[in-house]
Scaffold this motif. Structure first.
Motif, PDB file in Angstrom:
ATOM      1  N   ILE A 267       7.199   8.824  18.628  1.00 47.16           N
ATOM      2  CA  ILE A 267       7.300  10.359  18.581  1.00 47.16           C
ATOM      3  C   ILE A 267       7.493  10.232  16.278  1.00 47.16           C
ATOM      4  CG2 ILE A 267       8.514  11.999  18.911  1.00 47.16           C
ATOM      5  CD1 ILE A 267       8.633  11.559  21.734  1.00 47.16           C
ATOM      6  N   LYS A 268       8.198   9.122  16.899  1.00 58.51           N
ATOM      7  CA  LYS A 268       8.445   9.070  15.034  1.00 58.51           C
ATOM      8  C   LYS A 268       7.657   9.091  14.615  1.00 58.51           C
ATOM      9  CE  LYS A 268      11.066   5.825  13.648  1.00 58.51           C
ATOM     10  NZ  LYS A 268      11.896   4.725  13.386  1.00 58.51           N
ATOM     11  N   THR A 269       6.783   8.077  14.842  1.00 56.09           N
ATOM     12  CA  THR A 269       5.255   8.375  14.354  1.00 56.09           C
ATOM     13  C   THR A 269       4.306   8.941  13.654  1.00 56.09           C
ATOM     14  OG1 THR A 269       5.827   5.369  15.056  1.00 56.09           O
ATOM     15  CG2 THR A 269       3.404   6.858  13.744  1.00 56.09           C
ATOM     16  N   PHE A 270       4.488   9.661  14.607  1.00 60.22           N
ATOM     17  CA  PHE A 270       3.673  11.277  15.182  1.00 60.22           C
ATOM     18  C   PHE A 270       4.376  12.333  14.021  1.00 60.22           C
ATOM     19  CE2 PHE A 270       1.604   9.384  18.852  1.00 60.22           C
ATOM     20  CZ  PHE A 270       0.149  10.231  18.471  1.00 60.22           C
ATOM     21  N   THR A 271       5.965  12.717  14.183  1.00 64.27           N
ATOM     22  CA  THR A 271       6.416  12.774  13.123  1.00 64.27           C
ATOM     23  C   THR A 271       6.400  12.968  11.787  1.00 64.27           C
ATOM     24  OG1 THR A 271       8.343  13.593  15.124  1.00 64.27           O
ATOM     25  CG2 THR A 271       8.659  13.934  12.819  1.00 64.27           C
ATOM     26  N   VAL A 272       6.509  11.487  11.307  1.00 65.85           N
ATOM     27  CA  VAL A 272       5.583  11.438   9.781  1.00 65.85           C
ATOM     28  C   VAL A 272       4.679  11.790   9.414  1.00 65.85           C
ATOM     29  CG1 VAL A 272       6.427   9.692   8.380  1.00 65.85           C
ATOM     30  CG2 VAL A 272       8.516   9.084   9.864  1.00 65.85           C
ATOM     31  N   ALA A 273       4.072  11.226  10.652  1.00 61.91           N
ATOM     32  CA  ALA A 273       2.588  11.432   9.864  1.00 61.91           C
ATOM     33  C   ALA A 273       2.170  12.892  10.212  1.00 61.91           C
ATOM     34  CB  ALA A 273       1.424  11.212  11.328  1.00 61.91           C
ATOM     35  N   ILE A 311      -2.742  13.603  -2.240  1.00 62.71           N
ATOM     36  CA  ILE A 311      -2.570  12.539  -2.367  1.00 62.71           C
ATOM     37  C   ILE A 311      -0.729  12.589  -2.795  1.00 62.71           C
ATOM     38  CG2 ILE A 311      -2.280  10.016  -3.117  1.00 62.71           C
ATOM     39  CD1 ILE A 311      -5.112  10.780  -3.794  1.00 62.71           C
ATOM     40  N   LEU A 312       0.038  12.821  -4.070  1.00 63.00           N
ATOM     41  CA  LEU A 312       0.960  13.059  -4.851  1.00 63.00           C
ATOM     42  C   LEU A 312       2.631  14.085  -2.899  1.00 63.00           C
ATOM     43  CD1 LEU A 312       0.899  13.784  -8.049  1.00 63.00           C
ATOM     44  CD2 LEU A 312       1.134  11.328  -6.949  1.00 63.00           C
ATOM     45  N   SER A 313       1.902  14.396  -2.761  1.00 62.37           N
ATOM     46  CA  SER A 313       2.273  16.131  -1.878  1.00 62.37           C
ATOM     47  C   SER A 313       2.877  15.053  -0.601  1.00 62.37           C
ATOM     48  CB  SER A 313       1.828  17.189  -1.663  1.00 62.37           C
ATOM     49  OG  SER A 313       0.546  17.103  -1.321  1.00 62.37           O
ATOM     50  N   ALA A 314       1.817  14.245   0.023  1.00 63.16           N
ATOM     51  CA  ALA A 314       1.708  13.070   1.469  1.00 63.16           C
ATOM     52  C   ALA A 314       2.384  11.875   0.727  1.00 63.16           C
ATOM     53  CB  ALA A 314       0.458  13.041   1.441  1.00 63.16           C
ATOM     54  N   ALA A 315       2.938  10.753  -0.213  1.00 63.17           N
ATOM     55  CA  ALA A 315       3.057  10.143  -0.034  1.00 63.17           C
ATOM     56  C   ALA A 315       4.696  10.680  -0.352  1.00 63.17           C
ATOM     57  CB  ALA A 315       3.076   8.956  -1.124  1.00 63.17           C
ATOM     58  N   ILE A 318       6.986  10.251   2.873  1.00 61.83           N
ATOM     59  CA  ILE A 318       6.891   8.951   3.021  1.00 61.83           C
ATOM     60  C   ILE A 318       7.893   8.117   2.161  1.00 61.83           C
ATOM     61  CG2 ILE A 318       5.335   7.095   3.043  1.00 61.83           C
ATOM     62  CD1 ILE A 318       2.895   8.727   3.936  1.00 61.83           C
ATOM     63  N   LEU A 319       7.849   8.451   0.749  1.00 56.94           N
ATOM     64  CA  LEU A 319       8.809   7.435   0.106  1.00 56.94           C
ATOM     65  C   LEU A 319      10.540   7.912   0.484  1.00 56.94           C
ATOM     66  CD1 LEU A 319       6.804   7.588  -3.294  1.00 56.94           C
ATOM     67  CD2 LEU A 319       7.157   5.531  -1.777  1.00 56.94           C
ATOM     68  N   TYR A 320      10.561   9.163   0.810  1.00 57.71           N
ATOM     69  CA  TYR A 320      11.658   9.661   0.837  1.00 57.71           C
ATOM     70  C   TYR A 320      12.296   9.259   2.416  1.00 57.71           C
ATOM     71  CZ  TYR A 320      15.880  13.235   1.432  1.00 57.71           C
ATOM     72  OH  TYR A 320      16.770  14.016   2.227  1.00 57.71           O
ATOM     73  N   PHE A 321      10.987   9.112   3.145  1.00 60.14           N
ATOM     74  CA  PHE A 321      12.087   8.453   4.585  1.00 60.14           C
ATOM     75  C   PHE A 321      12.190   7.070   4.278  1.00 60.14           C
ATOM     76  CE2 PHE A 321       8.885  12.130   7.162  1.00 60.14           C
ATOM     77  CZ  PHE A 321      10.000  12.705   6.448  1.00 60.14           C
ATOM     78  N   LYS A 322      11.869   6.297   3.885  1.00 59.05           N
ATOM     79  CA  LYS A 322      11.934   4.716   3.813  1.00 59.05           C
ATOM     80  C   LYS A 322      12.944   4.379   3.064  1.00 59.05           C
ATOM     81  CE  LYS A 322       7.500   2.662   3.812  1.00 59.05           C
ATOM     82  NZ  LYS A 322       6.162   1.807   2.740  1.00 59.05           N
ATOM     83  N   ARG A 323      13.495   5.769   1.874  1.00 55.60           N
ATOM     84  CA  ARG A 323      14.443   5.650   1.125  1.00 55.60           C
ATOM     85  C   ARG A 323      15.915   5.664   2.488  1.00 55.60           C
ATOM     86  NH1 ARG A 323      16.405   9.002  -4.753  1.00 55.60           N
ATOM     87  NH2 ARG A 323      18.103   7.638  -4.557  1.00 55.60           N
TER      88      ARG A 323
END
Length: 327
Positions: A267-273, A311-315, A318-323
């Motif tokens: 579910i987390k994968t689908f949420t992040v996507a 592309i930047l708005s999608a990245a 993702i970078l925020y979630f990893k941080r």
């Protein structure tokens, strides 16, 4: 089906079917499996006692299951059967202990009965008296329950170990799901078997308590020590079944926790996507509007700029979630 067991000159004589009254009266053990009305009448005529009906055997009141009529004891309890075939069930079995014979009335065949019948052929001394037959049969039932509990305990350990090993190791999802599914099925079987085994042990405990109170007239002196041994064995098996049931509940919670973690990751994968695709979708929606005055539409750099912005708005999410450590 009527099967009679008698001793003749120290040798066991096993006969099936309705026999003359005199021959039935000489039997030490009469086993009735799904008896017909004719078989019941034959036994009643030979031993001069009443055979309980199936409806009477299924009564749940203790007074209806354990009682005495003159010198005859009527003892009924539920017994586990069908473990070998995987179709577990409990069936009421009545033991009619008279001075001249033991009569067992049943409608299923727990394996302990078949094993005990084979033992009697090798050791006819087990049929020395009706009370000896009953107590040795109880002993066989207890041994059988001990084997069943030991086997399902080993199965539970193997299934849970495989499930935890798959959860810790990087294996394919199909293999992990199969191990978790197998563990759930095994734990369900453990719960079913331990519950029905506990019911059998409870019934045996009640019977032994009742027989112990009547042992002066119902059990010969040389067989009375068997009652104490059986009571001790039944108590130890009750404790063992309780431990297995508690362990199964703990492992069930653990396996369900692993499954919940796996589902949470999916579910987390689908949420992040979904979150990562929301800004590009917004940008694409804006530039998909049919307005006349959109300067970027007439510029050579408009299309690549829109792609780069998506592309930047999608990245960025993702970078925020990893941080934050969410990925």
């Amino acid at each position: 089906m009527l099967t009679s067991y008698a001793l003749a000159e120290g040798r066991l004589v096993v006969r099936d079917g309705i026999l003359p009254t005199a021959d039935l009266a000489r039997a030490v053990w009469i086993d009735l499996l799904n008896p017909t009305a004719e078989e019941e009448r034959a036994v009643q005529a030979a031993l001069r006692l009443e055979i309980p009906t199936r409806e009477e055997m299924e009564e749940i009141e203790s007074s209806s299951r354990l009682y005495r009529e003159d010198e005859t004891l009527f003892l009924t309890a539920n017994f586990l059967h069908g473990v070998e075939g995987g179709e577990y069930g409990s069936t009421p079995i009545t033991f009619v202990l008279a001075s001249q014979a033991l009569v067992t009335v049943r409608h299923q065949t727990p394996k302990a009965f078949a094993v005990f019948a084979l033992r009697c052929q090798k050791s006819p001394g087990l049929l020395a008296s009706p009370d000896a037959v009953m107590l040795h049969l109880f002993e066989q039932i207890v041994d059988r329950l001990a084997d069943i509990l030991e086997r399902i305990g080993a199965n539970m350990d193997r299934a849970s170990a495989a499930a935890f090993r798959s959860a810790k190791a990087k294996v394919k999802a199909d293999k992990r799901d199969a191990d978790l599914r197998g563990a759930l099925i095994t734990l369900g079987e453990v719960g079913e078997v331990t519950t029905r085994a506990s019911e059998t042990l409870l019934g045996l405990s009640r019977i032994l308590t009742f027989v112990g109170a009547e042992k002066a007239t119902a059990v010969r002196k040389e067989n009375q020590p068997l009652i104490k041994t059986l009571v001790r064995d039944v108590r130890s098996l009750v404790d063992h079944a309780g431990v297995l049931n508690s362990k199964a509940n703990f492992l069930l919670d653990a396996v369900l926790g692993i499954i919940n973690v796996e589902q949470t990751n999916i579910i987390k994968t689908f949420t992040v996507a979904s979150v990562a695709l929301m800004p590009p979708t917004l940008i694409a929606s804006i530039y998909g509007m049919n307005f006349s005055h959109m300067p970027e539409l007439n510029s050579a750099w408009g299309y690549p700029a829109a792609l780069l912005l998506m592309i930047l708005s999608a990245a960025a999410p993702i970078l925020y979630f990893k941080r934050k450590g969410w990925l």
